[in-house]
Design an enzyme around this catalytic site. Structure first.
Site, PDB file in Angstrom:
ATOM      1  N   TYR A 145       0.819  -1.220   0.000  1.00 22.27           N
ATOM      2  CA  TYR A 145       0.000   0.000   0.000  1.00 22.27           C
ATOM      3  C   TYR A 145       0.853   1.271   0.000  1.00 22.27           C
ATOM      4  CZ  TYR A 145      -4.034  -2.975   1.060  1.00 22.27           C
ATOM      5  OH  TYR A 145      -5.020  -3.928   1.011  1.00 22.27           O
ATOM      6  N   LYS A 196       3.600 -15.210   2.053  1.00 29.15           N
ATOM      7  CA  LYS A 196       3.613 -16.097   0.882  1.00 29.15           C
ATOM      8  C   LYS A 196       5.083 -16.332   0.533  1.00 29.15           C
ATOM      9  CE  LYS A 196       0.720 -17.189  -1.812  1.00 29.15           C
ATOM     10  NZ  LYS A 196       0.234 -18.587  -2.016  1.00 29.15           N
ATOM     11  N   ASP A 229      -2.679 -17.933   2.098  1.00 23.51           N
ATOM     12  CA  ASP A 229      -3.879 -18.532   1.488  1.00 23.51           C
ATOM     13  C   ASP A 229      -4.400 -19.686   2.342  1.00 23.51           C
ATOM     14  OD1 ASP A 229      -1.516 -19.774   0.781  1.00 23.51           O
ATOM     15  OD2 ASP A 229      -2.177 -20.389  -1.209  1.00 23.51           O
ATOM     16  N   ASP A 253      -5.159  -6.977   5.858  1.00 19.61           N
ATOM     17  CA  ASP A 253      -6.395  -6.295   5.483  1.00 19.61           C
ATOM     18  C   ASP A 253      -7.474  -7.347   5.182  1.00 19.61           C
ATOM     19  OD1 ASP A 253      -8.209  -4.460   4.626  1.00 19.61           O
ATOM     20  OD2 ASP A 253      -7.049  -3.689   2.942  1.00 19.61           O
ATOM     21  N   ASP A 257     -10.543  -8.922   7.850  1.00 23.09           N
ATOM     22  CA  ASP A 257     -11.943  -8.719   7.436  1.00 23.09           C
ATOM     23  C   ASP A 257     -12.685 -10.054   7.412  1.00 23.09           C
ATOM     24  OD1 ASP A 257     -11.970  -6.020   7.175  1.00 23.09           O
ATOM     25  OD2 ASP A 257     -12.395  -5.983   5.036  1.00 23.09           O
TER      26      ASP A 257
END
Ligand code: NAD
Length: 368
Positions: A145, A196, A229, A253, A257
């Site tokens: 970001y 990852k 994942d 993020d 959520d």
């Protein structure tokens, strides 16, 4: 009774339901001042769309400097359709990003707690989520970001190229991992670090740095590495296996959520964003509910203030070391839910609908 030193909060109600939910926190602050002689000092300022309307900017320099000087900032929410078409730099959400970035709030703490009284609101089976208590520690000021280069550029053949850069340094990883290990020690002593590392170099560095810090300073805490994942999958398969999850800005993020939704209601989820401690042990911090400004229900007196009240409880715990008072407040929220009082968003069969201020008053009556 001996009075403790003044503690300064900056209240930024913001837009939509922000002023309504912050209004309930103000009542609680008054209660602590009156009944516990805690002498909290508060100032209130505009931010987001409200600030844009008055000053032409989502946050003025004056408010920004007040935030720098406050012990903790408590924010309602910013944004709304009225400001959707403003240019990027004027959008209400820029105020929030500026505060997070400039106050160097690198650790975002988001608890995903499923109150047993509300298990039916979850999309998962009750036995999977009842008493769920996960603490997410999301890195907040680095990663994709904020990484450079970024932008949208024309390329040779009339096409355009969108670029974002996922970048982390060792120290950025170490400081957020430290927050996670320290929190785990006060909870169930387990950290799951997600990245990852199988396909991203920045993920490989993340894993190596977390492992190194663990070996150096936190061998007494259980550490598990998990691909992000797989974590997304495990969160819906068996969420109670987690205690503290630490991960980068992007994965944090999404995963937080996802976990938030396991708990059923957006109106109940608090968050804290913490900076580094200075040599006197003081730390910059911002507390806010996870939800947004909910323009669809603003002004109706039906917003759920519990997420904001629990954010204030986090401020008591993490910024002021007032663990006892934070627990009192959390317990009062639980008692009110036990009694079956609910705002509209969490109403179910056999419970009683009350307004924003009625639930705030009920929580205060439990503090007594
Ligand atoms: P939202 O969280 O505002 O609302 C989503 C849904 O949840 C709505 O139906 C709303 O009525 C409900 N809801 C949210 N909080 C509630 C509460 N406390 N009590 C009862 N119901 C509640 O998300 P959105 O609709 O996607 O966004 C609305 C605006 O908020 C947008 O402008 C967005 O940019 C902004 N936003 C701000 C923040 C923030 O300030 N941190 C976070 C997310 C979204």
């Amino acid at each position: 009774m001996i009075k403790v030193k003044k503690r300064k909060f900056l209240l930024l109600p913001g837009d939509g339901i922000g002023p309504e939910v912050i209004g309930e926190v103000k009542k609680i602050i008054n209660w602590f001042n009156k009944n516990k002689s805690l002498d909290f000092e508060t100032e209130e300022e505009m931010v987001g769309g409200a600030s844009y309307e008055k000053h032409g900017t989502p946050i003025t320099d004056e408010v920004f400097y007040k935030a720098l000087e406050s012990e903790a900032v408590i924010l309602g929410a910013v944004g709304g359709p009225k400001w959707d078409d403003l240019e990027f730099s004027k959008k209400p959400e820029r105020a929030l990003l500026k505060l997070r970035k400039e106050l160097k709030l690198f650790a975002n703490l988001r608890p995903a707690i499923c109150f047993k009284q509300l298990v039916d609101a979850s999309s998962l089976k009750p036995e999977l989520v009842s008493d769920l208590d996960i603490m997410f520690v999301r890195e907040l000021t680095g990663g994709i970001y904020f990484g450079e280069p970024r932008g949208i550029k024309p390329i040779d053949n009339g096409e355009r190229k969108g670029i974002n850069t996922h970048v982390y340094t060792s120290s950025e990883i170490e400081r957020v991992a430290r927050v996670a290990f320290d929190l785990a020690k006060k909870r169930n002593n387990k950290v799951t670090s997600c990245e990852k590392s199988n396909v991203m170099e920045a993920g490989q560095l993340w894993k190596e740095e977390v492992k190194a810090l663990h070996e150096k300073e936190y061998q007494d805490v259980e550490l598990q590495h998990m691909l992000a994942d797989n974590c997304a999958m495990q969160l819906v398969r068996n969420p109670k296996q987690f205690d503290v999850i630490v991960t980068d800005n992007l994965f944090g993020d999404m995963l937080s959520d996802e976990a938030a939704m396991l708990t059923g209601s957006l109106g109940l989820l608090p968050s804290a964003s913490l900076g580094a401690k200075d040599k006197n042990g003081n730390m910059r911090s911002l507390y806010e509910p996870v939800h947004g400004s909910a323009p669809d229900i603003a002004g109706k007196g039906i917003a759920n203030p519990i997420a904001t009240i629990l954010s204030f409880a986090m401020a008591l715990k993490y910024s002021l070391d007032l663990d006892k008072e934070a627990k009192m407040l959390e317990k009062s929220v639980q008692s009110v839910l036990d009694e079956g009082l609910r705002t509209k968003d969490i109403l179910s069969k056999g419970t009683k609908e009350v307004s924003t201020s009625e639930i705030g008053d009920a929580i205060i009556s439990k503090l007594q």
